[in-house]
Write a protein that holds these residues in place. Structure first.
Motif, PDB file in Angstrom:
ATOM      1  N   LEU A  77      69.663  -5.999 -72.589  1.00 37.46           N
ATOM      2  CA  LEU A  77      70.894  -6.754 -72.831  1.00 37.46           C
ATOM      3  C   LEU A  77      71.624  -6.193 -74.051  1.00 37.46           C
ATOM      4  O   LEU A  77      72.851  -6.049 -74.051  1.00 37.46           O
ATOM      5  N   GLY A  78      70.859  -5.839 -75.089  1.00 37.40           N
ATOM      6  CA  GLY A  78      71.465  -5.232 -76.276  1.00 37.40           C
ATOM      7  C   GLY A  78      72.172  -3.930 -75.941  1.00 37.40           C
ATOM      8  O   GLY A  78      73.275  -3.662 -76.429  1.00 37.40           O
ATOM      9  N   GLY A  79      71.552  -3.115 -75.097  1.00 36.87           N
ATOM     10  CA  GLY A  79      72.183  -1.859 -74.686  1.00 36.87           C
ATOM     11  C   GLY A  79      73.469  -2.101 -73.909  1.00 36.87           C
ATOM     12  O   GLY A  79      74.464  -1.411 -74.111  1.00 36.87           O
ATOM     13  N   ALA A  80      73.454  -3.092 -73.019  1.00 36.80           N
ATOM     14  CA  ALA A  80      74.655  -3.407 -72.235  1.00 36.80           C
ATOM     15  C   ALA A  80      75.788  -3.877 -73.150  1.00 36.80           C
ATOM     16  O   ALA A  80      76.940  -3.455 -72.987  1.00 36.80           O
ATOM     17  N   ILE A  81      75.464  -4.726 -74.105  1.00 41.11           N
ATOM     18  CA  ILE A  81      76.479  -5.205 -75.059  1.00 41.11           C
ATOM     19  C   ILE A  81      77.006  -4.028 -75.879  1.00 41.11           C
ATOM     20  O   ILE A  81      78.216  -3.859 -76.063  1.00 41.11           O
ATOM     21  N   PHE A  82      76.109  -3.203 -76.366  1.00 40.08           N
ATOM     22  CA  PHE A  82      76.468  -2.061 -77.210  1.00 40.08           C
ATOM     23  C   PHE A  82      77.371  -1.081 -76.460  1.00 40.08           C
ATOM     24  O   PHE A  82      78.424  -0.675 -76.971  1.00 40.08           O
ATOM     25  N   VAL A  83      76.978  -0.704 -75.254  1.00 40.67           N
ATOM     26  CA  VAL A  83      77.738   0.282 -74.486  1.00 40.67           C
ATOM     27  C   VAL A  83      79.106  -0.278 -74.108  1.00 40.67           C
ATOM     28  O   VAL A  83      80.128   0.406 -74.247  1.00 40.67           O
ATOM     29  N   THR A  84      79.158  -1.522 -73.648  1.00 43.53           N
ATOM     30  CA  THR A  84      80.430  -2.109 -73.239  1.00 43.53           C
ATOM     31  C   THR A  84      81.373  -2.266 -74.424  1.00 43.53           C
ATOM     32  O   THR A  84      82.558  -1.904 -74.352  1.00 43.53           O
ATOM     33  N   THR A  85      80.865  -2.802 -75.529  1.00 40.45           N
ATOM     34  CA  THR A  85      81.703  -3.016 -76.703  1.00 40.45           C
ATOM     35  C   THR A  85      82.221  -1.706 -77.271  1.00 40.45           C
ATOM     36  O   THR A  85      83.403  -1.586 -77.626  1.00 40.45           O
ATOM     37  N   SER A  86      81.375  -0.698 -77.354  1.00 41.76           N
ATOM     38  CA  SER A  86      81.811   0.586 -77.900  1.00 41.76           C
ATOM     39  C   SER A  86      82.850   1.245 -77.006  1.00 41.76           C
ATOM     40  O   SER A  86      83.785   1.883 -77.494  1.00 41.76           O
ATOM     41  N   THR A  87      82.708   1.082 -75.694  1.00 38.06           N
ATOM     42  CA  THR A  87      83.680   1.652 -74.760  1.00 38.06           C
ATOM     43  C   THR A  87      85.053   1.025 -74.967  1.00 38.06           C
ATOM     44  O   THR A  87      86.079   1.702 -74.948  1.00 38.06           O
ATOM     45  N   PHE A  88      85.071  -0.270 -75.209  1.00 40.19           N
ATOM     46  CA  PHE A  88      86.319  -0.996 -75.456  1.00 40.19           C
ATOM     47  C   PHE A  88      86.886  -0.683 -76.842  1.00 40.19           C
ATOM     48  O   PHE A  88      88.094  -0.506 -77.010  1.00 40.19           O
ATOM     49  N   ALA A  89      86.022  -0.620 -77.852  1.00 39.21           N
ATOM     50  CA  ALA A  89      86.475  -0.536 -79.245  1.00 39.21           C
ATOM     51  C   ALA A  89      86.900   0.862 -79.682  1.00 39.21           C
ATOM     52  O   ALA A  89      87.770   0.995 -80.545  1.00 39.21           O
ATOM     53  N   LEU A  90      86.299   1.908 -79.152  1.00 39.03           N
ATOM     54  CA  LEU A  90      86.573   3.260 -79.652  1.00 39.03           C
ATOM     55  C   LEU A  90      88.060   3.634 -79.634  1.00 39.03           C
ATOM     56  O   LEU A  90      88.565   4.121 -80.641  1.00 39.03           O
ATOM     57  N   PRO A  91      88.784   3.396 -78.554  1.00 38.58           N
ATOM     58  CA  PRO A  91      90.202   3.773 -78.589  1.00 38.58           C
ATOM     59  C   PRO A  91      91.012   2.968 -79.610  1.00 38.58           C
ATOM     60  O   PRO A  91      92.061   3.410 -80.057  1.00 38.58           O
ATOM     61  N   ARG A  92      90.526   1.809 -79.985  1.00 37.63           N
ATOM     62  CA  ARG A  92      91.242   0.950 -80.921  1.00 37.63           C
ATOM     63  C   ARG A  92      90.879   1.229 -82.380  1.00 37.63           C
ATOM     64  O   ARG A  92      91.714   1.084 -83.262  1.00 37.63           O
ATOM     65  N   LEU A  93      89.626   1.611 -82.620  1.00 38.97           N
ATOM     66  CA  LEU A  93      89.147   1.785 -83.991  1.00 38.97           C
ATOM     67  C   LEU A  93      88.902   3.233 -84.388  1.00 38.97           C
ATOM     68  O   LEU A  93      88.886   3.554 -85.571  1.00 38.97           O
ATOM     69  N   GLY A  94      88.652   4.086 -83.418  1.00 36.65           N
ATOM     70  CA  GLY A  94      88.267   5.467 -83.700  1.00 36.65           C
ATOM     71  C   GLY A  94      86.748   5.601 -83.726  1.00 36.65           C
ATOM     72  O   GLY A  94      86.022   4.627 -83.952  1.00 36.65           O
ATOM     73  N   ALA A  95      86.284   6.821 -83.499  1.00 29.14           N
ATOM     74  CA  ALA A  95      84.845   7.068 -83.396  1.00 29.14           C
ATOM     75  C   ALA A  95      84.115   6.785 -84.697  1.00 29.14           C
ATOM     76  O   ALA A  95      83.055   6.142 -84.700  1.00 29.14           O
ATOM     77  N   ALA A  96      84.644   7.263 -85.824  1.00 31.57           N
ATOM     78  CA  ALA A  96      83.933   7.094 -87.097  1.00 31.57           C
ATOM     79  C   ALA A  96      83.797   5.627 -87.472  1.00 31.57           C
ATOM     80  O   ALA A  96      82.723   5.184 -87.896  1.00 31.57           O
ATOM     81  N   CYS A  98      83.892   3.022 -85.420  1.00 34.40           N
ATOM     82  CA  CYS A  98      82.969   2.383 -84.462  1.00 34.40           C
ATOM     83  C   CYS A  98      81.517   2.653 -84.835  1.00 34.40           C
ATOM     84  O   CYS A  98      80.691   1.738 -84.833  1.00 34.40           O
ATOM     85  N   VAL A  99      81.215   3.891 -85.148  1.00 32.89           N
ATOM     86  CA  VAL A  99      79.831   4.238 -85.495  1.00 32.89           C
ATOM     87  C   VAL A  99      79.423   3.552 -86.800  1.00 32.89           C
ATOM     88  O   VAL A  99      78.320   3.027 -86.913  1.00 32.89           O
ATOM     89  N   ALA A 100      80.318   3.520 -87.786  1.00 33.22           N
ATOM     90  CA  ALA A 100      79.994   2.867 -89.062  1.00 33.22           C
ATOM     91  C   ALA A 100      79.729   1.381 -88.861  1.00 33.22           C
ATOM     92  O   ALA A 100      78.770   0.830 -89.417  1.00 33.22           O
ATOM     93  N   LEU A 101      80.559   0.714 -88.060  1.00 30.66           N
ATOM     94  CA  LEU A 101      80.357  -0.720 -87.824  1.00 30.66           C
ATOM     95  C   LEU A 101      79.097  -0.975 -86.992  1.00 30.66           C
ATOM     96  O   LEU A 101      78.373  -1.943 -87.245  1.00 30.66           O
TER      97      LEU A 101
END
Length: 145
Positions: A77-96, A98-101
């Motif tokens: 479940l943690g992996g599903a949350i992580f993958v989905t959230t990062s897919t959504f957030a990266l275009p909005r926040l940027g890779a660096a 997203c990784v820092a958060l």
């Protein structure tokens, strides 16, 4: 540097690649982050099934599987949350950012697990040094945004 350190650095380096490729898949295929995350997790499942078959890993027996506490089955479940959230957030926040958060969240949760010895894992108290490390990552996330 110990081999385990190198392995974890490489695993960490894979995360921004996964974030970016999943975000590009969602955008290019004109679908949602949830769909792209599902594809990513399916690829992960397929890769791990292939590794298990190639290395001839044994599957646990049904008798053993029935003894596993129910909560242990929810690690994915943690992996599903992580993958989905990062897919959504990266275009909005940027890779660096997203990784820092993501790192900040991982440090806070892992420190709680260590401090309280959750899930029967070894207890390692949160001390000032760990709190400073977390604060520095938090500061870094703000600098990167």
């Amino acid at each position: 540097m110990p081999p385990t350190f190198v392995m974890m650095i490489l695993a960490g380096a894979a995360l921004p690649l996964q974030f970016a490729l999943n975000a590009l898949l969602a955008r290019t295929a004109a679908v949602s982050a949830i769909w792209a995350a599902m594809v990513s997790l399916f690829v992960s499942f397929t890769c791990m099934a292939g590794v298990m078959l190639l290395t001839r890993q044994e599957f646990p027996s049904w008798q053993v599987l029935r003894t596993v506490p129910a909560i242990y089955w929810f690690g994915g479940l943690g992996g599903a949350i992580f993958v989905t959230t990062s897919t959504f957030a990266l275009p909005r926040l940027g890779a660096a950012t997203c990784v820092a958060l993501a790192l900040l969240g991982q440090l806070v949760m892992s420190s709680a697990i260590d401090h309280f010895g959750l899930f029967g894992l070894p207890h390692k108290a949160v001390d000032m040094q760990r709190m400073v490390g977390i604060a520095l990552v938090l500061a870094g996330a703000f600098v990167l945004r």
